[in-house]
Design a protein around this motif. Structure first.
Motif, PDB file in Angstrom:
ATOM      1  N   GLY A 147      15.601   8.103 -13.571  1.00 50.40           N
ATOM      2  CA  GLY A 147      16.215   7.150 -12.578  1.00 50.40           C
ATOM      3  C   GLY A 147      15.716   7.297 -11.426  1.00 50.40           C
ATOM      4  O   GLY A 147      15.435   8.661 -10.848  1.00 50.40           O
ATOM      5  N   THR A 313      20.835   8.304 -13.680  1.00 49.08           N
ATOM      6  CA  THR A 313      20.743   6.866 -14.056  1.00 49.08           C
ATOM      7  C   THR A 313      21.388   5.883 -13.236  1.00 49.08           C
ATOM      8  O   THR A 313      21.624   4.655 -13.315  1.00 49.08           O
ATOM      9  CB  THR A 313      20.665   6.719 -15.569  1.00 49.08           C
ATOM     10  OG1 THR A 313      22.215   7.071 -15.662  1.00 49.08           O
ATOM     11  CG2 THR A 313      19.591   7.219 -16.489  1.00 49.08           C
ATOM     12  N   TRP A 315      24.287   3.979 -11.031  1.00 51.09           N
ATOM     13  CA  TRP A 315      25.710   3.298 -11.391  1.00 51.09           C
ATOM     14  C   TRP A 315      25.369   1.825 -11.316  1.00 51.09           C
ATOM     15  O   TRP A 315      24.379   1.230 -10.703  1.00 51.09           O
ATOM     16  CB  TRP A 315      26.776   3.298 -10.197  1.00 51.09           C
ATOM     17  CG  TRP A 315      26.420   3.073  -8.910  1.00 51.09           C
ATOM     18  CD1 TRP A 315      25.255   4.053  -8.144  1.00 51.09           C
ATOM     19  CD2 TRP A 315      26.726   2.219  -7.947  1.00 51.09           C
ATOM     20  NE1 TRP A 315      25.208   3.308  -7.130  1.00 51.09           N
ATOM     21  CE2 TRP A 315      26.021   2.261  -6.839  1.00 51.09           C
ATOM     22  CE3 TRP A 315      27.448   1.201  -8.092  1.00 51.09           C
ATOM     23  CZ2 TRP A 315      26.197   1.334  -5.780  1.00 51.09           C
ATOM     24  CZ3 TRP A 315      27.931   0.155  -7.054  1.00 51.09           C
ATOM     25  CH2 TRP A 315      26.857   0.331  -5.843  1.00 51.09           C
ATOM     26  N   PRO A 469      29.316   3.555 -14.556  1.00 53.32           N
ATOM     27  CA  PRO A 469      27.964   3.955 -14.975  1.00 53.32           C
ATOM     28  C   PRO A 469      26.991   2.664 -15.421  1.00 53.32           C
ATOM     29  O   PRO A 469      27.504   1.824 -15.893  1.00 53.32           O
ATOM     30  CB  PRO A 469      28.246   5.035 -16.055  1.00 53.32           C
ATOM     31  CG  PRO A 469      29.780   4.736 -16.448  1.00 53.32           C
ATOM     32  CD  PRO A 469      30.317   4.185 -15.414  1.00 53.32           C
ATOM     33  N   SER A 470      25.496   3.016 -15.179  1.00 60.21           N
ATOM     34  CA  SER A 470      24.690   2.086 -15.805  1.00 60.21           C
ATOM     35  C   SER A 470      24.982   1.574 -17.178  1.00 60.21           C
ATOM     36  O   SER A 470      25.153   2.580 -18.005  1.00 60.21           O
ATOM     37  CB  SER A 470      23.276   2.489 -15.573  1.00 60.21           C
ATOM     38  OG  SER A 470      23.029   2.682 -14.257  1.00 60.21           O
ATOM     39  N   ILE A 473      23.382   3.743 -20.427  1.00 55.93           N
ATOM     40  CA  ILE A 473      23.683   5.158 -20.545  1.00 55.93           C
ATOM     41  C   ILE A 473      23.999   5.317 -21.932  1.00 55.93           C
ATOM     42  O   ILE A 473      23.737   6.719 -22.229  1.00 55.93           O
ATOM     43  CB  ILE A 473      24.751   5.719 -19.353  1.00 55.93           C
ATOM     44  CG1 ILE A 473      24.732   7.272 -19.298  1.00 55.93           C
ATOM     45  CG2 ILE A 473      25.977   5.301 -19.289  1.00 55.93           C
ATOM     46  CD1 ILE A 473      23.488   7.805 -18.866  1.00 55.93           C
ATOM     47  N   PHE A 489      31.022   7.995 -17.890  1.00 56.38           N
ATOM     48  CA  PHE A 489      30.043   8.914 -17.087  1.00 56.38           C
ATOM     49  C   PHE A 489      29.456  10.024 -17.726  1.00 56.38           C
ATOM     50  O   PHE A 489      30.347  10.472 -19.007  1.00 56.38           O
ATOM     51  CB  PHE A 489      30.594   9.444 -15.894  1.00 56.38           C
ATOM     52  CG  PHE A 489      31.006   8.339 -14.966  1.00 56.38           C
ATOM     53  CD1 PHE A 489      30.100   7.688 -14.109  1.00 56.38           C
ATOM     54  CD2 PHE A 489      32.253   7.609 -14.772  1.00 56.38           C
ATOM     55  CE1 PHE A 489      30.352   6.628 -13.150  1.00 56.38           C
ATOM     56  CE2 PHE A 489      32.658   6.731 -13.818  1.00 56.38           C
ATOM     57  CZ  PHE A 489      31.604   6.137 -13.156  1.00 56.38           C
ATOM     58  N   SER A 508      22.311  16.682 -14.918  1.00 54.24           N
ATOM     59  CA  SER A 508      22.843  15.402 -14.505  1.00 54.24           C
ATOM     60  C   SER A 508      22.790  15.512 -12.911  1.00 54.24           C
ATOM     61  O   SER A 508      23.316  16.401 -12.478  1.00 54.24           O
ATOM     62  CB  SER A 508      23.953  14.769 -15.165  1.00 54.24           C
ATOM     63  OG  SER A 508      25.143  15.541 -14.905  1.00 54.24           O
ATOM     64  N   CYS A 512      25.503   8.966 -12.191  1.00 50.76           N
ATOM     65  CA  CYS A 512      25.882   8.874 -13.545  1.00 50.76           C
ATOM     66  C   CYS A 512      26.834   9.876 -14.140  1.00 50.76           C
ATOM     67  O   CYS A 512      27.285   9.734 -15.207  1.00 50.76           O
ATOM     68  CB  CYS A 512      24.380   9.160 -14.344  1.00 50.76           C
ATOM     69  SG  CYS A 512      23.735  10.591 -14.312  1.00 50.76           S
ATOM     70  N   LYS A 513      27.042  10.822 -13.215  1.00 55.48           N
ATOM     71  CA  LYS A 513      28.179  11.779 -13.786  1.00 55.48           C
ATOM     72  C   LYS A 513      29.582  11.451 -13.154  1.00 55.48           C
ATOM     73  O   LYS A 513      30.600  12.014 -13.839  1.00 55.48           O
ATOM     74  CB  LYS A 513      27.632  13.294 -13.303  1.00 55.48           C
ATOM     75  CG  LYS A 513      27.127  13.447 -12.186  1.00 55.48           C
ATOM     76  CD  LYS A 513      26.814  14.550 -11.904  1.00 55.48           C
ATOM     77  CE  LYS A 513      27.717  15.816 -11.895  1.00 55.48           C
ATOM     78  NZ  LYS A 513      27.627  17.089 -11.213  1.00 55.48           N
TER      79      LYS A 513
END
Lengths: 756, 108
Positions: A147, A313, A315, A469-470, A473, A489, A508, A512-513
């Motif tokens: 990312g 990665t 959002w 989140p993306s 993921i 997440f 992470s 992403c978290k």
């Protein structure tokens, strides 16, 4: 067992503290007759320099093979008692102070008897302990960052600046992520291009960073410290070195296949999406004045090796289309916050011409049907945008419709600034947006503070949508083998190990978290980089105290593989399950689950527990007094029991506590053995389910105890002889109460018929 | 008389391919029902009543029906396996309970 072992027992009275209840002299006298005991020494302060010197001297002179220290809790004086000139795994500790003398103060006679039993058990434990030496495992001196947003870029720079190689993988053709699309960021209100350009120049100047844009992970294999990653890279078709950003390719393309960078970007050149191209068309290549376009580039698969992975990665914005009443996608002047950033960047004049702008907060957020959580940034984003509008044109009316404004810390200043600038905050969310005259939007809203209904029309409505989140993921998580939380997440133990995932050496960072703003993203990137560096610098030193399978007993039922919360197990070349030393977190859940009791941890083996149970005197207090064996989880219950000692909370001396890494580490065969050899009750104390450091340890312990309980019922024994209690770290009273109640219940049941 | 699998207790030995009862059965009679994921005895009349499956089942899900030569309906034999011990609970047809604990050589 080897009876030739020389064992030294050291009793510490902790300056008389232990002797308030335990007769240490009597204890020393009794212990002198036990097998293998070469020396017994009583001291008022073993942890003092003199005390340590005495033990060291004995180890050297007498050639002691094992040392047993009966003193305070094993969580105290760890440093002191690990430097005794003997492998520290051969040193046993007996918790005489916190879990005996201090909690049985009113009952010195029984406290001494319990102390004797504890000491005898620990002696047996120590006798069957194994020395362990740390191993040096090689770790590759490189990291792979997934990312290329601010989090990924910052983590890459942080790692590369310490001289480690970094592979930075980005899915889109440009680095910069969502931040590249912003007009300003808070709280300093500066343009992101300034920060991003600085980051890009650092990336460019650092030869240790290898950037792969338009790339995705194909597969990941190998152990932590030695990951092998296949990366698939789509071609850019434009040579970023030659490109002068004249924009001619964009003009001639009939298919809109040229992806042009919108904000500050790196590499600073467009990319061509060949999937959109018409067969045989090469207009762009003809138009390019610097011959930078190569349409015949092919997809590449490359192989990178890295010691650690960082997931960044990012959002994506929540899509408000499902909220039909807000008219997004249907009404022209309804935009999302992210779209507003673009308008603010490029069409300032358009915004200046507007009379009234409304922001609607919490769109889809804190709503079970959409995003059940608060993204924590949308309030600040709208406040930032409102201040910008006011600064552009003082007379623009700006409304913010909200449920709650959340501006923690320094951000409160901006909230105040917005109020002073004349932004109107209304507590209440418009119910339905309707098209009005001249592209205006009409709506009504109930102001819950003023208690009245407002009818308004606005020129532009901005929906403050949350972050999710993306979308990639889930698939990526599957490839790496990490777990996601209920909101998708990346899962982590937020308090204790915030950057860790469920896989060793995979960390992470950023959104992403959890949803976070730019500054927190960068912060978490730095934290993840440090965690990754710990793994990469100077190789990996590990103690082989991980779980090991006894292949003579193993039947390959694969329960350990299934139940391991960290997926540390795989079958080895001989077909037996084997835990990866680096993936294993030493929770012992496999040891607890093995139907054949074939799995042991280096520090605590099935044999040790079994032998210890053998030597416990079933009637150490009295014929009619029940004996309870307690297995206490290292993270919570054991520490709560220690706290009970520190605070002097009293409970009956019928309870013998044994520390286990996790409630899930207690094997049914151990419990069965204890019951069938006459122990009256088994109490397993672990964390409450949501707090288990090993995710499912407590839950598994409960189901395993249920099985044993059922079996006891079938055997016409009392199923109450096994019990699970959830004890938090801070609940010493609850722990003491549970023990006290259990003792009185067992007294009512009477003694275990299997006791001889 | 054959073993009886308590379906609620059996978890198919999570690894799935070959549960412990299937591995240990000397007559190769126990196996997983692919439909339910639970173990069953595929040839009841061939069971020799050795009780290996009953002893090894980690969930305590297999009960042994005692052959009538040994005890009539109501009689039970229940093993409980410790690390280096086994405790047998014997219940006769009149409900009289006796328990025996033995050492085994399973320790290491």
């Amino acid at each position: 067992m080897d009876d030739s072992l020389k064992i030294g027992i050291y009793l510490c009275t902790c300056g008389g503290e232990v002797e308030q209840a335990v007769d240490a002299g009597l204890l020393a006298k009794e212990a002198s007759g036990w097998p293998g005991v070469t020396v017994i020494h009583k001291d008022a302060s073993l942890c003092s320099t003199d005390g340590i010197r005495k033990i060291r001297g004995d180890v050297e002179k007498l050639g002691l093979d094992r040392v047993v220290i009966a003193a305070c809790s094993p969580f105290f004086k760890v440093e002191e008692f690990s430097g005794l000139g003997i492998n520290k795994y051969l040193v046993g500790r007996v918790n005489l102070r916190e879990q005996c003398s201090r909690v049985h103060r009113n009952n010195p006679e029984h406290a001494t008897k319990k102390a004797k039993t504890m000491l005898r058990g620990s002696l047996e434990m120590a006798r069957h302990s194994q020395p362990l030496q740390p191993l040096q495992l090689p770790a590759l001196k490189s990291a792979l960052v997934l990312g290329g947003g601010v989090a990924g870029i910052n983590a890459s720079i942080d790692i590369a600046e310490t001289g480690h190689e970094v592979f930075l993988i980005e899915k889109s053709p440009f680095l910069g992520g969502r931040v590249a699309g912003l007009h300003r960021y808070f709280p300093r209100m500066c343009p992101p291009s300034c920060g991003l350009e600085l980051m890009f120049s650092k990336l460019k100047d650092n030869p240790a960073i290898h950037i792969l844009t338009s790339s995705e992970i194909d597969s990941i294999s190998g152990p932590p410290g030695n990951f092998e990653i296949m990366v698939r890279t789509c071609p850019r078709h434009i040579d970023a070195e030659r490109c002068v950003l004249c924009g001619k390719c964009l003009e001639v393309c009939p298919q809109n296949a040229v992806i042009y960078p919108e904000g500050p970007s790196f590499p600073n050149a467009p990319a061509i999406n060949r999937k959109l191209c018409i067969e045989g068309c090469d207009k762009c290549a003809g138009a390019c004045p610097v011959h930078a376009i190569a349409l015949d580039e092919e997809e590449k698969v490359s192989n990178s090796k890295a010691g650690a992975l960082i997931l960044a990665t990012g959002w994506e914005p929540f899509d408000p289309t499902p909220l039909a009443e807000l008219g997004y996608g249907r009404l022209e002047n309804v935009v999302t916050g992210l779209e507003f950033e673009k308008i603010a960047g490029k069409h300032g004049a358009f915004l200046r011409g507007l009379k009234r702008i409304a922001f609607i907060q919490c769109v889809g957020s804190r709503d079970e049907r959409h995003l059940s959580y608060c993204s924590g940034v949308c309030c600040m984003v709208s406040i930032k945008q409102a201040i910008l509008l006011k600064e552009m044109e003082q007379d623009t009316e700006v409304y913010i419709f909200y449920n709650d404004i959340r501006t923690p810390g320094e951000y409160e200043d901006l909230y105040r600034k917005a109020r002073q600038a004349g932004v109107i905050f209304v507590k209440g969310i418009p119910s339905e947006l309707k098209p009005g005259d001249a592209n205006k939007i009409n709506f009504s809203v109930f102001d819950t503070v003023a208690g009245e209904r407002l009818e308004l029309s606005a020129d532009l409505v901005v929906l403050a949508t949350g972050m999710r989140p993306s979308s990639g993921i889930a698939e990526l998580g599957g490839k790496i083998g990490i777990a996601l939380n209920k909101n998708s997440f990346v899962e982590s133990h937020l308090q204790c190990y915030p950057q860790d995932t469920r896989r060793a050496a995979v960390f992470s960072a950023g959104c992403c978290k959890a949803p976070m703003d730019v500054s927190r993203s960068i912060e978490s990137a730095g934290a993840a980089a440090v965690k990754a560096l710990q793994f990469l610098t100077g190789g990996i030193e590990v103690v082989p105290d991980h779980s090991a399978v006894n292949t003579l007993k193993c039947d390959v039922c694969k329960r350990c593989i299934e139940e391991c919360p960290f997926k540390a197990y795989a079958l080895d070349e001989k077909g037996f399950p084997k835990a990866d030393i680096l993936k294993c977190r030493r929770c012992g859940i496999c040891m607890g689950g093995c139907p054949l009791a074939a799995v042991s941890l280096g520090e605590l083996s099935i044999v040790q527990l079994s032998e210890m149970i053998d030597v416990f005197d079933r009637s150490y207090l009295d014929e009619d007094e029940p004996v309870i064996l307690g297995f206490l989880c290292r993270n919570d219950a054991y520490r709560a029991a220690d706290d009970a000692g520190l605070r002097g909370i009293q409970y009956p001396p019928n309870f013998l506590g044994i520390m286990v890494p996790c409630a899930g580490a207690v094997n049914g065969a151990i419990v069965a053995k204890a019951i069938s050899t006459g122990i009256d009750g088994i109490l397993i104390a672990g964390c409450p389910d949501s707090q288990c450091h090993y995710i499912q340890g407590s839950a598994l312990a409960k189901t395993r105890l249920d099985d044993i309980s059922n079996k006891l019922r079938e055997m016409y024994l009392e199923p109450e002889r096994v019990r699970f209690v959830a004890v938090s770290r801070d609940e010493p009273e609850k722990f003491a109460r549970a023990v006290t109640e259990y003792v009185s219940e067992l007294k009512l049941l009477g003694r275990n018929p299997l006791r001889l | 008389m054959p073993p009886y699998v308590v379906k609620d207790k059996c978890d198919g030995c999570k690894g799935k391919e070959e549960p412990l009862c299937e591995q240990i059965c000397i007559g190769d009679l126990m196996t997983l029902d692919p439909g339910t994921g639970k173990a069953y005895c595929r040839s009841l009349r061939d069971c020799w009543d050795c009780m290996s499956c009953t002893k090894i089942c980690p969930k305590g899900a297999i009960e042994q029906r005692i052959p009538y030569q040994l005890g009539y309906h109501g009689a039970k034999l229940i093993p409980m396996i410790g690390t280096d011990s086994i405790t047998w609970t014997c219940v006769d047809i009149n409900g009289k309970v006796e328990r025996f604990t033995y050492r085994t050589r399973n320790k290491r």
